[in-house]
Scaffold this motif. Structure first.
Motif, PDB file in Angstrom:
ATOM      1  N   ASP A 105      10.401 -86.042 -41.018  1.00  0.00           N
ATOM      2  CA  ASP A 105      10.699 -87.370 -41.539  1.00  0.00           C
ATOM      3  C   ASP A 105       9.580 -88.358 -41.230  1.00  0.00           C
ATOM      4  O   ASP A 105       9.714 -89.545 -41.457  1.00  0.00           O
ATOM      5  N   ASP A 106       8.454 -87.880 -40.702  1.00  0.00           N
ATOM      6  CA  ASP A 106       7.330 -88.760 -40.369  1.00  0.00           C
ATOM      7  C   ASP A 106       6.446 -88.985 -41.589  1.00  0.00           C
ATOM      8  O   ASP A 106       5.972 -88.027 -42.207  1.00  0.00           O
ATOM      9  N   LEU A 107       6.211 -90.242 -41.923  1.00  0.00           N
ATOM     10  CA  LEU A 107       5.309 -90.620 -43.009  1.00  0.00           C
ATOM     11  C   LEU A 107       3.954 -90.950 -42.411  1.00  0.00           C
ATOM     12  O   LEU A 107       3.845 -91.791 -41.510  1.00  0.00           O
ATOM     13  N   ILE A 108       2.923 -90.280 -42.916  1.00  0.00           N
ATOM     14  CA  ILE A 108       1.574 -90.442 -42.385  1.00  0.00           C
ATOM     15  C   ILE A 108       0.630 -90.792 -43.531  1.00  0.00           C
ATOM     16  O   ILE A 108       0.615 -90.108 -44.559  1.00  0.00           O
ATOM     17  N   LEU A 109      -0.128 -91.840 -43.355  1.00  0.00           N
ATOM     18  CA  LEU A 109      -1.133 -92.262 -44.321  1.00  0.00           C
ATOM     19  C   LEU A 109      -2.469 -91.683 -43.859  1.00  0.00           C
ATOM     20  O   LEU A 109      -2.869 -91.877 -42.703  1.00  0.00           O
ATOM     21  N   ILE A 110      -3.152 -90.948 -44.749  1.00  0.00           N
ATOM     22  CA  ILE A 110      -4.424 -90.320 -44.387  1.00  0.00           C
ATOM     23  C   ILE A 110      -5.546 -90.881 -45.247  1.00  0.00           C
ATOM     24  O   ILE A 110      -5.489 -90.823 -46.478  1.00  0.00           O
ATOM     25  N   ASP A 111      -6.557 -91.420 -44.609  1.00  0.00           N
ATOM     26  CA  ASP A 111      -7.748 -91.932 -45.272  1.00  0.00           C
ATOM     27  C   ASP A 111      -8.559 -90.735 -45.782  1.00  0.00           C
ATOM     28  O   ASP A 111      -8.937 -89.859 -44.997  1.00  0.00           O
ATOM     29  N   CYS A 112      -8.797 -90.668 -47.086  1.00  0.00           N
ATOM     30  CA  CYS A 112      -9.497 -89.517 -47.661  1.00  0.00           C
ATOM     31  C   CYS A 112     -10.966 -89.439 -47.232  1.00  0.00           C
ATOM     32  O   CYS A 112     -11.537 -88.356 -47.194  1.00  0.00           O
ATOM     33  N   ALA A 113     -11.576 -90.556 -46.911  1.00  0.00           N
ATOM     34  CA  ALA A 113     -12.990 -90.547 -46.526  1.00  0.00           C
ATOM     35  C   ALA A 113     -13.190 -90.091 -45.085  1.00  0.00           C
ATOM     36  O   ALA A 113     -14.105 -89.331 -44.792  1.00  0.00           O
ATOM     37  N   THR A 114     -12.324 -90.555 -44.185  1.00  0.00           N
ATOM     38  CA  THR A 114     -12.525 -90.300 -42.759  1.00  0.00           C
ATOM     39  C   THR A 114     -11.531 -89.303 -42.164  1.00  0.00           C
ATOM     40  O   THR A 114     -11.726 -88.855 -41.038  1.00  0.00           O
ATOM     41  N   CYS A 115     -10.458 -89.034 -42.897  1.00  0.00           N
ATOM     42  CA  CYS A 115      -9.338 -88.198 -42.411  1.00  0.00           C
ATOM     43  C   CYS A 115      -8.567 -88.860 -41.276  1.00  0.00           C
ATOM     44  O   CYS A 115      -7.755 -88.213 -40.611  1.00  0.00           O
ATOM     45  N   ASP A 116      -8.809 -90.151 -41.018  1.00  0.00           N
ATOM     46  CA  ASP A 116      -8.023 -90.881 -40.032  1.00  0.00           C
ATOM     47  C   ASP A 116      -6.572 -90.924 -40.486  1.00  0.00           C
ATOM     48  O   ASP A 116      -6.300 -91.078 -41.683  1.00  0.00           O
ATOM     49  N   GLU A 117      -5.656 -90.803 -39.538  1.00  0.00           N
ATOM     50  CA  GLU A 117      -4.233 -90.797 -39.837  1.00  0.00           C
ATOM     51  C   GLU A 117      -3.543 -91.995 -39.202  1.00  0.00           C
ATOM     52  O   GLU A 117      -3.851 -92.363 -38.074  1.00  0.00           O
ATOM     53  N   GLN A 118      -2.608 -92.567 -39.949  1.00  0.00           N
ATOM     54  CA  GLN A 118      -1.806 -93.676 -39.438  1.00  0.00           C
ATOM     55  C   GLN A 118      -0.340 -93.316 -39.651  1.00  0.00           C
ATOM     56  O   GLN A 118       0.107 -93.147 -40.793  1.00  0.00           O
ATOM     57  N   ARG A 119       0.402 -93.183 -38.559  1.00  0.00           N
ATOM     58  CA  ARG A 119       1.835 -92.862 -38.638  1.00  0.00           C
ATOM     59  C   ARG A 119       2.597 -94.145 -38.934  1.00  0.00           C
ATOM     60  O   ARG A 119       2.406 -95.158 -38.260  1.00  0.00           O
ATOM     61  N   LEU A 120       3.474 -94.066 -39.945  1.00  0.00           N
ATOM     62  CA  LEU A 120       4.159 -95.274 -40.423  1.00  0.00           C
ATOM     63  C   LEU A 120       5.670 -95.250 -40.235  1.00  0.00           C
ATOM     64  O   LEU A 120       6.355 -96.123 -40.729  1.00  0.00           O
ATOM     65  N   GLY A 121       6.185 -94.243 -39.549  1.00  0.00           N
ATOM     66  CA  GLY A 121       7.623 -94.214 -39.304  1.00  0.00           C
ATOM     67  C   GLY A 121       8.349 -93.268 -40.233  1.00  0.00           C
ATOM     68  O   GLY A 121       7.780 -92.297 -40.747  1.00  0.00           O
ATOM     69  N   SER A 122       9.607 -93.565 -40.491  1.00  0.00           N
ATOM     70  CA  SER A 122      10.509 -92.693 -41.229  1.00  0.00           C
ATOM     71  C   SER A 122      10.201 -92.666 -42.724  1.00  0.00           C
ATOM     72  O   SER A 122      10.193 -93.706 -43.381  1.00  0.00           O
ATOM     73  N   PHE A 123      10.004 -91.455 -43.258  1.00  0.00           N
ATOM     74  CA  PHE A 123       9.815 -91.299 -44.696  1.00  0.00           C
ATOM     75  C   PHE A 123      11.108 -91.627 -45.437  1.00  0.00           C
ATOM     76  O   PHE A 123      11.101 -92.334 -46.443  1.00  0.00           O
ATOM     77  N   ARG A 124      12.233 -91.144 -44.935  1.00  0.00           N
ATOM     78  CA  ARG A 124      13.523 -91.360 -45.618  1.00  0.00           C
ATOM     79  C   ARG A 124      13.852 -92.836 -45.769  1.00  0.00           C
ATOM     80  O   ARG A 124      14.478 -93.239 -46.730  1.00  0.00           O
ATOM     81  N   GLN A 125      13.411 -93.655 -44.817  1.00  0.00           N
ATOM     82  CA  GLN A 125      13.669 -95.102 -44.912  1.00  0.00           C
ATOM     83  C   GLN A 125      12.809 -95.756 -45.994  1.00  0.00           C
ATOM     84  O   GLN A 125      13.056 -96.908 -46.347  1.00  0.00           O
ATOM     85  N   ARG A 126      11.832 -95.046 -46.520  1.00  0.00           N
ATOM     86  CA  ARG A 126      10.959 -95.579 -47.574  1.00  0.00           C
ATOM     87  C   ARG A 126      11.395 -95.133 -48.962  1.00  0.00           C
ATOM     88  O   ARG A 126      10.740 -95.441 -49.943  1.00  0.00           O
ATOM     89  N   LEU A 127      12.471 -94.347 -49.048  1.00  0.00           N
ATOM     90  CA  LEU A 127      12.924 -93.855 -50.352  1.00  0.00           C
ATOM     91  C   LEU A 127      13.794 -94.905 -51.028  1.00  0.00           C
ATOM     92  O   LEU A 127      14.654 -95.509 -50.405  1.00  0.00           O
ATOM     93  N   GLY A 128      13.547 -95.082 -52.322  1.00  0.00           N
ATOM     94  CA  GLY A 128      14.333 -96.066 -53.055  1.00  0.00           C
ATOM     95  C   GLY A 128      14.850 -95.525 -54.352  1.00  0.00           C
ATOM     96  O   GLY A 128      14.620 -94.450 -54.761  1.00  0.00           O
TER      97      GLY A 128
END
Length: 128
Positions: A105-128
């Motif tokens: 359930d972890d949503l992670i944003l990955i920068d395509c240039a650097t491969c840096d990852e940012q964890r943003l919390g629950s994926f299910r809470q982002r579903l609409g």
């Protein structure tokens, strides 16, 4: 990470997802490369090309649209259970600044240039 701040607040709409989502999967779009707004026809052509790249490399594939919380901006894309390295490579191929990666359930944003990852919390809470 130097991605636009809007990326961190993206919400998602899934179309015809499997009843049980894969444990890990990517969400990738081909729309608006390098954050440049393109005409709808150009975006749709790029989206079809991305679909063609994905169709032969994954068992689970379904449409996933990322949007602003107010719905004023939407970018159709695809959710696919492919390896993270392949997802990043496709993001780069289609000139995307980032892709989304879901682990459980972890949503992670990955920068395509650097491969840096940012964890943003629950994926299910982002579903609409």
């Amino acid at each position: 990470m130097s991605l636009p701040s809007e990326y961190a607040s993206t919400v998602f709409r899934l179309e015809d997802p499997p009843s049980l989502l894969p444990t890990t999967f990517a969400i990738i779009t081909a729309w608006n490369p390098m954050n440049e707004r393109l005409p709808q026809e150009a975006n749709e052509t790029a989206g079809r090309a991305l679909l063609a790249d994905l169709e032969h490399s994954t068992a689970t594939l379904f449409q996933a649209t990322g949007a602003s919380r107010d719905g004023s901006h939407k970018e159709p894309g695809w959710a696919a259970d492919i390896p993270k390295t392949r997802a990043i490579a496709l993001g780069r191929k289609y000139r995307q600044l980032a892709i989304w990666w879901i682990e459980g359930d972890d949503l992670i944003l990955i920068d395509c240039a650097t491969c840096d990852e940012q964890r943003l919390g629950s994926f299910r809470q982002r579903l609409g």
